[in-house]
Write a protein that holds these residues in place. Structure first.
Motif: not given
Length: 134
Positions: A2-6, A38-47, A110-113, A127-133
């Motif tokens: 649905d979208h790219i968040s990371c 992308f990062h300023r808009a709230g996207g996560k960046v992993i090197i 550019r188009e995707a992000l 985007r990330f929802k932690l599962n309950a224990k």
């Protein structure tokens, strides 16, 4: 998807020229601007790089110099580690940016992000929802 968040971002011959390794050459400022937006808009960046030890430190110094903020370096995001209970070797991301990959172009990135729909989604729920224990 649905979208790219990371994104997982390669460095050598993607964010900057690298010839010969470990030399860091000309920065790809067009890609840098896209990733910063992308990062300023709230996207996560992993090197996501093969650089380790002294070469990783050299890369981190260069990232700081060019002003690229990121959320993780050669590891998964803390929220994914918590969600799955470990930090596996494979970096988990919605997309992987490596200009050596066929079809991976600046225009496609550019188009995707930075599409209006993706930016709208970034500003909504995380985007990330932690599962309950259990």
């Amino acid at each position: 998807m649905d979208h790219i968040s990371c994104v997982a971002l390669d460095l050598d011959d993607t964010l900057w020229e690298c010839n010969p390794y470990p030399f860091i050459g000309q920065v790809n400022f067009e890609l840098l601007d896209i990733i910063k937006s992308f990062h300023r808009a709230g996207g996560k960046v992993i090197i996501n790089t093969c650089r380790e030890d002294i070469q990783a430190a050299y890369a981190i110094e260069k990232l700081n110099e060019i002003g690229l903020k990121y959320d993780a370096f050669n590891e998964n995001l803390p929220e994914r580690i918590k969600q799955y209970g470990s930090d596996c070797r494979k970096i988990g991301a919605d997309t992987y940016i490596d200009l050596k990959t066929p079809g991976c172009t600046i225009e496609a990135i550019r188009e995707a992000l930075l599409s209006p729909e993706n930016l709208k989604q970034l500003r909504m729920k995380p985007r990330f929802k932690l599962n309950a224990k259990r």
